[in-house]
Design a protein around this motif. Structure first.
Motif: not given
Lengths: 591, 591
Positions: A217-220, A230, A232-233, A235, A263-266, A268-269
């Motif tokens: 839910q971090k990104y829309c 990027d 928890e879980w 991997d 561009h809709a793939v987020f 930050m890792g």
């Protein structure tokens, strides 16, 4: 890392593996020959696994996470009864491949051909494509790019509602059908690209969250919650998607992937999902000894996308160059400025040809912000260009192709600019003969609420775009059947001329050393007011020169050939009777 | 681009500029000497501007967007009546700077000192710091790093609830107070760093959305909506934040900025906000001829952060290295494993010293995913290390410093590892003499709902961490006053020894050529079981060698000096009577 899905290893043995890091137990429910439940063992890294030794290929199965209801396998290789039905075991060793000598094609040499399996033929199957391959090859087309084939709801869909990224649509012919097509292509020297969607999972038949935290839910995204690359879980999600390319390359001998809307793939890792995919695919490439291509659809205008990870890039081999389309189309069709208000100057087309991104930091009124960075100096074979594609056609309210919008002479200009450009060209099925079928947006959901939401969404989208009519009902079957191309037209009248024009241009492109040089230092463009432009390309070392003259206007435009090069020689002239219905426009000259 | 805020240009002239791209009108309301409204002119790029010619510095003002209520200036330089009050005009030319000969310090040479203005002295002001500067300098400290000073609600705050990123907290002494402090530092050879927050705007007094689309719903931060750096209208937000560093460097002669939590700044644009800041600051650096440093707090473990934009990086000069803290602290305090369960092996501390990031792709149980990428080979002066900082202390339920947690001998080890490391060290105020005041979390909001939310949030955070007691009430004044350091302790007993230990180590660090070499090729670490380690550093070219021996255990550990180098010479021994309360631990030898 275990290989997820049902992996049939021969002699009745099959290893079932599923990722569900927060579940306490997992049960494999086999449906064939009789229903039976088999408990799975929890292994490392959140996976459950079990080997069964008396399995027949085709066996249908479900998983039951924590003893709950039975759901299909998120990594299903085949959904013979659709998105809600059981998954099925596939024996990938069974197909008798005939393409042992196939080593792939250099990306540089490709003439891509985007194709929607459902509407390319009346049958709408992989196998029905095969009889048309020789004709495509005769035109010079050497790479199919299939719109997504992962299982989607019903039988009519562009493919972007796919929900099982490891599966092959049942109504298209399933895994075996795709393998037959790829094999038939390879034996004819044709590569096969596949469009894959890693930015979302379709809404219907999406049981992923019942297995694991695939979403964040971090990104829309425009299509709901983003995939969890990027948090928890993540991997397991990263394993799932970074191994997916290997699945297509290994089991289906696919030559390249086109990644939808990166561009809709987020992510930050520190190691992005793209870098991870790049690393795994390049390792596979070394092992199998053939070229495996990674192409991005990117709405970022960021050269980072096609830079190597060592240079801080995502590691794609190439990306779609939308700006080329926008710059060219709007010069051919003044009406186009309503859609692409930031384009319309000849200098922008020149920049598209010399630099790549036209928007390299300029303010884009459409985006209400400055957009992009420069791609100057990046070789031409790192970009894919097109005059139409499924989006450009399908996202018009009446599904018009370019040939509905501009006259015959300008159609020839469009094709010539595409095929004489320093970029890798892509045609949309039927474009090579100016097929006049529309290409509509169509779906076949089984959930009424979803159907209404899709209809409403399309209406609002077009209203926002200022369309003057209502879009076709995506759910009606005619919307789908009318989108079928009319293959038989290719030998008739103007269609035949356009087809021959494409064949001739492709032949020039593949044989002229000048046109095979994609170094941007060897291409210069002179703008002739707003009427036309001259593209001057030279071979490596500057030995050979080729001028392409394009007149977009209805008037004659004069241009004096550079006198410092002697002995210009005309290779192709769109005004010649051979290429005419009427009018005049383009000329190509070689000294 | 216009310079936002109220820019006093002398002789009563002041240009007021504010960004409000979707507003139709803007009115400047001056409050002094009498209330009057002045309409502003809409200029390019969404800015409103007006020059007024009869303004006195100190004049208070508001803006009225679209004739609505009057709000303070989002780019206010001073809020003399707090976050809800009017903004005030500042004459930046008025301060009589004495630092004309100041050219800054190389980042490599810094001994940073993190300081919270409110609790460093009983007065809690900038000016009250000045009398302590000579003492700090005598210890070898040459760079203050001020926790955020942008106007926050009330008088007690760490600074991360600041709402006017261009302003200086009134209760600290406002703009003039800060300038006096910086000037006093520079004349003593001390640089000044400032902590700035670009990842969110504090919740109270935040009128930003009434002016423009500063926030986006595309991304979420732990503190609410993210700032809009890549969506529609983001240019104004990017201007706002990319010009903010220049404001501090130019008007306040600040030497470096520490950017808070850059992992909570989201920007998918082709030119990230960090690259934009890098470009603007490096241009300013060329112009002013002194070093301007950009330091990131990053929870990404991504070397990209400190790579140049040309290499695909964000362009920071350095970043905080949390892993050094975690690896070292957990070896000194076994209790620490409850907080940092992924740390606890001597090999990790060795990796922190040789490579930087300890988590370079390993699975982190704390994060439930693999984390980080390798920073091997990156020179030591690209990282800032610390044994405590405001977060490490303040986010403990009882606000304990390291000296509350480990014994005297291990305090000496911690300081020695920090100051003999190849990284740029940072002390937290009072650490140099083992100050024993706690450092609590404190706020001074005026909105009851917010106070309750903060209290509740802290409780839940600590409960999730498994703390065995309830945190202090952040709103109580004692929570604040008890957090003040006790400066007078520095000359007493063990505090005096620790202070002298720091002074001696800093002196070694600044004078030994070996310790001044931050090339990672010249540092090797040998692990002595889980009891200790030996750090072997050499000068550029390998002429001089220095061994640092650290024994973390309570037992004697034997180590044979390398025989291929002759004539080792002891420089410092923590077991010498001079450094003792009791026990033994560290030795440093030079051939």
């Amino acid at each position: 890392m275990k290989t997820i899905g049902a992996n049939y290893t021969g002699a009745g043995r099959c290893v079932f593996t599923v990722w569900a890091p927060e579940k306490k137990s997992m049960t494999l429910r086999l449906l064939d020959p009789a229903e039976r439940d088999i408990p799975m063992e929890r292994t490392a890294w959140g996976y459950f696994s079990v080997e069964v030794t008396d399995i027949q290929p085709g066996t249908r199965y479900f998983y039951k996470p924590d003893g709950a209801e039975a759901y299909p396998d998120p990594a299903s290789h085949f959904q013979p009864e659709g998105v809600h039905g059981p998954s099925a075991v596939v024996d990938h060793a069974a197909h008798p491949w005939q393409d042992q000598s196939w080593r792939g094609l250099s990306f540089h040499d490709l003439i891509l051909y985007e194709l929607h399996v459902g509407t390319f033929t009346p049958e709408g199957t992989f196998e029905a494509i095969i009889p048309r391959l020789d004709d495509l090859a005769a035109t010079g087309i050497n790479a199919l790019e299939l719109m997504p084939v992962a299982q989607f709801p019903g039988v009519r869909n562009w493919g972007y509602d796919g929900v099982y990224p490891y599966s092959v649509q049942d109504s298209y012919g399933g895994p075996e059908g795709l393998k037959k097509l790829v094999d038939a292509c390879h034996t004819r020297g044709i590569a096969v690209f596949l469009d894959v969607v890693y930015n979302h999972i379709g809404p219907e038949g999406n049981y992923f969250s019942l297995f694991g935290p695939y979403f964040t839910q971090k990104y829309c995204t425009p299509w709901g919650n983003a995939l969890n690359f990027d948090e928890e879980w993540s991997d397991g999600v990263r394993d799932y998607f970074s191994n997916n390319p290997l699945h297509w390359f290994e089991h289906y001998h696919i030559d390249g992937l086109r990644f939808d809307a990166i561009h809709a793939v987020f992510d930050m890792g520190a190691v992005t999902i793209w870098e991870l995919i790049h690393t795994k695919v390049k390792n596979l490439e070394r092992r199998v000894g053939r070229s495996l291509h990674l192409v991005a659809e990117s709405d970022l205008n960021d050269p980072k996308v096609i830079k190597a990870p060592e240079a801080g890039g995502f590691g794609f081999d190439a990306q779609w160059l939308d700006d080329f389309h926008h710059a060219l189309y709007v010069l051919l069709d003044k009406e186009g400025r309503k859609r692409y208000g930031d384009f319309g100057r000849m200098e922008q087309l020149a920049k598209a040809l010399t630099d790549g991104f036209v928007m390299s930091g300029e303010y884009a009124t459409f985006r209400k912000r400055k957009f992009g960075a420069s791609s100057a100096g990046i070789p031409g074979d790192r970009f894919v260009v097109f005059n139409i594609n499924h989006d450009q056609v399908g996202n018009r309210v009446s599904g018009e192709r370019l040939c509905h919008l501009i006259d015959f002479e300008r159609q020839k200009i469009a094709a010539a600019l595409l095929l004489l450009s320093p970029y890798v060209p892509m045609l949309f099925m039927g474009e090579e003969y100016a097929d006049e079928s529309p290409f509509f947006y169509f779906v076949d959901h089984s959930e009424e609420q979803l159907i209404q939401a899709v209809k409403e969404g399309r209406k609002q989208e077009f209203a926002a775009f200022g369309a003057d009519s209502e879009p076709r009902d995506p759910f009606e079957e005619e919307t789908y059947t009318e989108s079928r191309i009319q293959w038989e037209k290719r030998t008739e009248g103007k269609h035949r001329i356009i087809l021959e024009w494409h064949r001739k241009l492709i032949e020039l492109r593949q044989t002229q050393t000048v046109l095979r040089n994609v170094d941007k230092n060897d291409i210069r463009v002179t703008v002739l007011g707003q009427e036309g432009l001259v593209m001057h390309r030279q071979s490596v070392g500057g030995y050979d020169h080729l001028l392409s003259l394009f007149n977009f206007s209805d008037e004659e435009v004069s241009y004096e050939l550079p006198s410092w090069i002697e002995g210009w020689n005309k290779l192709l002239d769109s005004k010649q009777q051979h290429w005419m219905q009427e009018g005049d426009n383009s000329a190509t000259l070689l000294p």
